[in-house]
Each structure stands twice: as C-alpha cells, then as structure tokens.
Design a protein around this motif. Structure first.
Motif, short mmCIF file in Angstrom:
data_model
loop_
_atom_site.label_atom_id
_atom_site.label_comp_id
_atom_site.label_asym_id
_atom_site.label_seq_id
_atom_site.Cartn_x
_atom_site.Cartn_y
_atom_site.Cartn_z
N ASP A 1 -8.76 -28.09 -65.35
CA ASP A 1 -8.24 -26.78 -64.97
C ASP A 1 -8.49 -26.51 -63.48
O ASP A 1 -7.60 -26.02 -62.77
N THR A 2 -9.69 -26.83 -63.01
CA THR A 2 -10.03 -26.62 -61.61
C THR A 2 -9.13 -27.44 -60.71
O THR A 2 -8.60 -26.93 -59.70
N LEU A 3 -8.93 -28.71 -61.04
CA LEU A 3 -8.10 -29.58 -60.20
C LEU A 3 -6.63 -29.16 -60.22
O LEU A 3 -5.95 -29.23 -59.19
N LYS A 4 -6.15 -28.71 -61.38
CA LYS A 4 -4.76 -28.24 -61.45
C LYS A 4 -4.54 -27.02 -60.56
O LYS A 4 -3.58 -26.96 -59.79
N ILE A 5 -5.45 -26.04 -60.68
CA ILE A 5 -5.30 -24.81 -59.89
C ILE A 5 -5.48 -25.10 -58.41
O ILE A 5 -4.72 -24.61 -57.56
N ALA A 6 -6.48 -25.92 -58.08
CA ALA A 6 -6.70 -26.27 -56.68
C ALA A 6 -5.52 -27.06 -56.12
O ALA A 6 -5.13 -26.88 -54.95
N GLY A 7 -4.92 -27.93 -56.96
CA GLY A 7 -3.77 -28.71 -56.51
C GLY A 7 -2.56 -27.87 -56.20
O GLY A 7 -1.71 -28.27 -55.38
N VAL A 8 -2.44 -26.71 -56.83
CA VAL A 8 -1.33 -25.78 -56.52
C VAL A 8 -1.71 -24.85 -55.37
O VAL A 8 -0.91 -24.64 -54.44
N ALA A 9 -2.90 -24.30 -55.41
CA ALA A 9 -3.31 -23.31 -54.40
C ALA A 9 -3.42 -23.91 -53.01
O ALA A 9 -3.07 -23.25 -52.02
N PHE B 1 -2.37 -27.65 -40.66
CA PHE B 1 -1.91 -27.51 -42.04
C PHE B 1 -2.80 -28.32 -42.98
O PHE B 1 -3.24 -27.83 -44.03
N ILE B 2 -3.13 -29.55 -42.59
CA ILE B 2 -3.96 -30.40 -43.44
C ILE B 2 -5.38 -29.85 -43.55
O ILE B 2 -5.97 -29.82 -44.63
N SER B 3 -5.94 -29.39 -42.42
CA SER B 3 -7.31 -28.84 -42.46
C SER B 3 -7.37 -27.56 -43.29
O SER B 3 -8.31 -27.35 -44.06
N GLY B 4 -6.34 -26.71 -43.16
CA GLY B 4 -6.30 -25.50 -43.97
C GLY B 4 -6.15 -25.81 -45.44
O GLY B 4 -6.82 -25.18 -46.29
N MET B 5 -5.32 -26.79 -45.76
CA MET B 5 -5.13 -27.19 -47.15
C MET B 5 -6.42 -27.78 -47.72
O MET B 5 -6.80 -27.50 -48.87
N THR B 6 -7.10 -28.59 -46.93
CA THR B 6 -8.36 -29.18 -47.38
C THR B 6 -9.41 -28.11 -47.63
O THR B 6 -10.14 -28.16 -48.63
N TYR B 7 -9.49 -27.14 -46.71
CA TYR B 7 -10.48 -26.07 -46.86
C TYR B 7 -10.21 -25.28 -48.14
O TYR B 7 -11.15 -24.98 -48.90
N ILE B 8 -8.96 -24.93 -48.40
CA ILE B 8 -8.63 -24.17 -49.60
C ILE B 8 -8.98 -24.97 -50.85
O ILE B 8 -9.54 -24.44 -51.82
N PHE B 9 -8.69 -26.27 -50.84
CA PHE B 9 -9.01 -27.11 -52.00
C PHE B 9 -10.51 -27.14 -52.24
O PHE B 9 -10.98 -26.98 -53.39
N VAL B 10 -11.28 -27.34 -51.17
CA VAL B 10 -12.74 -27.40 -51.31
C VAL B 10 -13.29 -26.10 -51.86
O VAL B 10 -14.15 -26.08 -52.75
N ARG B 11 -12.80 -24.96 -51.34
CA ARG B 11 -13.29 -23.68 -51.82
C ARG B 11 -12.85 -23.41 -53.25
O ARG B 11 -13.55 -22.72 -54.01
N CYS B 12 -11.69 -23.93 -53.66
CA CYS B 12 -11.27 -23.80 -55.05
C CYS B 12 -12.27 -24.47 -55.99
O CYS B 12 -12.54 -23.98 -57.09
N VAL B 13 -12.80 -25.60 -55.56
CA VAL B 13 -13.71 -26.37 -56.41
C VAL B 13 -15.12 -25.81 -56.38
O VAL B 13 -15.88 -25.99 -57.33
N THR B 14 -15.50 -25.11 -55.30
CA THR B 14 -16.90 -24.68 -55.15
C THR B 14 -17.11 -23.17 -55.22
O THR B 14 -18.26 -22.72 -55.25
N ALA B 15 -16.05 -22.37 -55.27
CA ALA B 15 -16.21 -20.91 -55.20
C ALA B 15 -16.61 -20.31 -56.53
O ALA B 15 -16.38 -20.89 -57.60
N ILE B 16 -17.20 -19.11 -56.47
CA ILE B 16 -17.62 -18.43 -57.69
C ILE B 16 -17.47 -16.92 -57.58
O ILE B 16 -17.12 -16.25 -58.56
#
Length: 535
Positions: free
Chosen positions: A347-355, A472-487
């Motif tokens: 679920d985390t990877l799916k949502i992060a992959g879209v966001a 664009f790549i750095s912003g996308m990477t940051y959003i993905f990382v925060r999707c996986v680690t945020a609470i």
C-alpha cells in the motif's frame, strides 16, 4: 502591469486555464482543509461557541502541553542547530580527516522515520533497555530527556544541510584578512565567520524549531507523562472523539510556528551578509591546528557514534525474539513483516508511486508559472503553494479529515486522500528546487520558443522541463521518501483498507512488540535507500 497581465491571459487561453486549474487545486487541497479546521474549532454542536479557546489558558491540562511543546522545541532547536553548525563547520571550513563519512552520518537520519530513533532509545534506555537492565537503573528515557535526545538527533541534519551551503559560500579571504591583521583564530571565528553565518543559523533554528514543534512520531512513542500538543490534539480526536477540542489545539499549535517565521524574517532581513561579490579570490582554507583537529574529530566521532549505536540497536533488535526478555537470534520478525506486513508495504509503495510523480510535476508547473509568467495573483499562488509546508502536520491531517468526509468531496477511507496529503504537503520542496533552477536559466530561451510559435504547453514540455529535470527528479525523490517515512499528517487519514508501513510500525510499538517494530524500521530504511539509488 496587472491590467497588461490580465489582457495577456485573455489572449492565451492555455495559460488562463492552467492558472485557474492550479488555483483550484490549491484552494481545494490547501485552503479549504485549513478553513474547515478553523470553523470546527469555533463551532460547538452547530452553534458559534469558541469555548475551548476561552478555556485554553484557564485549564492546566490544556495549557501545559503547549508549554511542554515550546520547551522541547526551544531545546531541540538550540542543541540541534549547534550540532548542525559543528558538523557543517568541520566539513566546510577545516581539513580534518573523514569529512565524507561525517557528512553521510549527519544526513542519515533524514532517510529514516524520525521516530525510529525513539524506538532505538527505548531499546537502549527503556524499561527493558540494554543499559537499563545491565546497570539495574530505576531511571528510564521517557519524558523530556527522551524527547530532546531523539528529536535533536532526528532533526539536526536539517540544520546541517542549511548551514553547509552558507558556510561553504563564505570567502576564505575574509578570514585570511582578519588573521593577517593580527586577529587570533578564535577572534576571527567570532567576529567574521559566525556573524556571516547568521542567516543560515536563523534559518536552521526556525526549521528545527518548527519540525520539533509539529513532531508527532517521537512524542507518541517516548513522551511518557511529559505531554505535548501534537499528541494531545491527536488523542482529543481519536480518544475523546472531541473534534472542536482537537481543532482548537491544532490551531494553537500553528501560532508559535508563524511567530517563529516572522521573527526569523525580521532578524535576518535587517542586516546585510553579502560575501559573494563576483571578484575572484585565490585564498584557500588554512590548515587546522592539531588541537583543533583533535577536538573536532572527537566531538564529531562522539555524536556519530551515538547515531550509529542507535541505528545499530534497531538492526540488532530486529533479529531478537522478544526484546528485553529473549534476545536470542531469529528471523521470525522479518517473516512477520513480509507476510502480515506485506500489505502495508505494498500500500505504501503504491501510494508513494502515484504521489511522487504527480507532486513532482505539479511542483515544476507551479514554479514555471511563478518564475516565467506574469498574471494576476502570481504572488498569491506562490504563497499558497508554500503554505502547507509551514503548517504543522497534525493540522493538515485533521483538515483533510474534516474537509473530505462528506459529499461532494468524500475521500476518507480511500488511497486518494493519503496521496493528496503527501502531494500538497511535500510539494513545496520541489517548488523551491525548481524555482532556484529556473532563476539560473536565461528567460530569453523561453521567449525565443514563444516567438517561434510555441505555446505554453509546448514551451514547457520541450524547453523548460528538460532544463529543470534535476529539480523534478529531486522533488519526486523527496516526496517518495517522505511518503515512506512520514507519520504526523497521514496518521489521521489511513483506514482499514489503506494502511502505511510507518503506521504499522507505530502499532507494534504501542503493543510493546519492539522486535517486530525494529524489523519494520530496517525494511523502511532499505526501501528508502533503494528508491534513492534508483532515482
């Protein structure tokens, strides 16, 4: 100019539609949730009654968490900024050995869930921690000491990253001139280097203070009886089912963050710190004295050792059967994570992959409009797009629950609401990166494309986007990382149908299954490292 810009919009329908579309998104997913929180805090049972605002300063159980939050925030900001400055100064202004290693260690906490350090502190100094059990201590880490320790180690990397660029940009010739005039190295540091670093120090203090103030993961794990405002707002909503009280506490949490922001702008804005003049300088950094090297390497090694010890404990704990009771080796915790927890990870990877890509694209579009186009409301668009970054995550999460739990925008319980929280909360970092890169690109390139008949979409797609692809790549990477680690924000919007791996980790800590929680933490770090390497 506004009339000319408005007239230009009428002749460029693509630009007009794009601007309206972006304003619609910002209004719906940033402004509307915040308005809903304010309305909920001011109305009680359908009538205007700001009872909790009136009671806030009269009731100790409401007011005390604010004082506790401010205390933790001030201590963490001061200590974290000092540690960040120490690392940044050693890496940029000295010739000590091991600088690449210290830089890696200083940024490592960024790629892990912040509250993973709280879990590690419990493994070390909790009721059944290694040190607590070995020395038969009656003291444990819960409360103010634990909060300050874990939040400082979690957020000092933000100060380090803010200060590294500032210190690296200071011309060594300024320090060399002071030394040539007879000033000692200590006097040169306090009279030249430190004053020139004030903008970075102020920015780092602000950033660490706000991140500490809005932190939810560490307090929910290790606050003990030292209650802070983020957790109390969460408990008011999920435990007491009192939305007006929770909304009031979330609004109160917003006040000190805005005051800190305004103070920082006033403090830095009234002084000049120009050090890059365009004139070449042949000066190089002077060699650090043996005593200075010893002291710096010793302090950095001590802090780095603590960080490595805590993360090492998480790895070690993930291979134990039952932490504090049976520390024998086992792989059962990882079998559990990849069986029972597999759904949370997917679920985390799916949502992060879209966001991540959606947030990255929106970030560069907004940056392009703000920097390259003139239209009425351009400053407002810039402000609204950055607003969610300054708003505590607790307030954002609550706002989404209140705004999107009824028609026509019923999103609660879906993956969409989680993805939207990630997109609009983390998008500002990508916007700032893209803005900085666009400001370095000559506008004549875009103008030439427009003169040759290229429209807004074609110019953006074929000219601007390739040039700002790194942002664009750095912003996308940051959003993905925060999707996986945020609470903090998403803890309000997860559901039985859609869960996140960080929430699963938090549940294991609540159930005192620390070994399984540690296994979740190791998996999260590995996923983040893999994402960074692939992107």
């Amino acid at each position: 100019m506004s009339m000319r810009a408005l007239r230009k919009l009428t002749y460029d329908p693509t630009l007009a539609l794009t601007v309206l579309f972006i304003f619609g998104l910002l209004g719906l997913f940033i402004v509307y949730p915040l308005v809903q929180v304010f309305v909920t805090s001011l109305f009680y049972r359908g009538e205007f009654n700001p009872k909790y605002f009136l009671q806030f300063f009269r009731r100790t159980y409401l007011f005390r968490p604010l004082l506790n939050s401010l205390t933790v925030g001030a201590l963490v900001a001061g200590i974290g900024t000092a540690i960040g400055f120490l690392f940044a100064y050693a890496v940029t202004r000295t010739d000590i050995p091991g600088k690449p290693l210290f830089r890696i260690i200083a940024t490592f906490p960024v790629i892990s869930p912040p509250f993973l350090l709280a879990l590690a502190a419990i493994l070390l100094l909790g009721n059944h921690g290694l040190i607590t059990e070995y020395f038969k201590l009656r003291w444990d880490i819960y409360g103010l000491p634990g909060l300050v320790l874990t939040e400082t180690l979690a957020y000092f990397p933000l100060a380090f990253m803010a200060l590294e660029g500032v210190l690296a940009s200071i011309d060594p010739a300024l320090e060399e001139s002071a030394l040539d005039l007879g000033a000692s190295k200590m006097r040169t540091f306090f009279r030249v280097t430190l004053p020139l670093a004030i903008p970075g120090i102020a920015s780092a203090l602000l950033l660490v203070f706000i991140r500490s103030l809005e932190d939810f993961g560490n307090p929910i794990v290790i606050q003990g009886k030292f209650q802070v405002l983020t957790v109390q707002a969460f408990l008011a909503i999920t435990g007491m089912y009192n939305l007006p009280l929770g909304a009031t506490l979330a609004i109160v949490l917003l006040i000190p963050t805005l005051l800190a922001f305004m103070l920082q702008r006033y403090w830095v804005g009234r002084r000049s710190f120009v050090t890059v003049t365009g004139r070449p300088s042949g000066a190089a950094l002077r060699r650090t004295s043996p005593l200075g090297k010893t002291l710096l390497v010793g302090m950095l090694s001590l802090i780095s050792g603590i960080i490595l010890l805590l993360y090492g404990l998480v790895v070690y704990g993930s291979f134990t059967r039952l932490w504090g009771v049976d520390n024998s080796f086992t792989l059962e915790n990882y079998r559990y994570v990849f069986s029972t927890g597999a759904e949370y990870l997917l679920d985390t990877l799916k949502i992060a992959g879209v966001a991540a890509p959606v947030g990255g694209i929106l970030a560069v579009i907004i940056a392009y409009l703000v920097v390259r186009k003139k239209f009425p409301g351009r400053g407002l668009m810039d402000f609204l797009s950055m607003l969610s970054f300054a708003v505590p995550g607790t307030l954002v999460g609550l706002g989404y629950v209140l705004a999107f739990n009824k028609p026509p925008f019923r999103l609660t319980g879906t993956a969409a609401i989680i993805a939207l929280v990630f997109i609009f909360r983390r998008m500002p970092v990508g916007i700032r990166d893209a803005v900085a890169m666009l400001q370095q690109i000559d506008p004549a390139i875009d103008e030439a494309a427009t003169d040759l008949g290229g429209g807004l979409a074609a110019t953006f797609r074929r000219i601007a986007l390739p040039l700002i692809a790194p942002a664009f790549i750095s912003g996308m990477t940051y959003i993905f990382v925060r999707c996986v680690t945020a609470i903090s924000a998403v803890v309000f919007v997860v559901s039985a149908q859609w869960q996140l791996i960080t929430v699963a980790l938090l549940h294991e800590v609540d159930n005192a299954d620390l070994s399984q929680a540690a296994a979740y933490g190791v998996v999260i770090i590995l996923v983040v490292l893999a994402a960074i390497l692939l992107m």
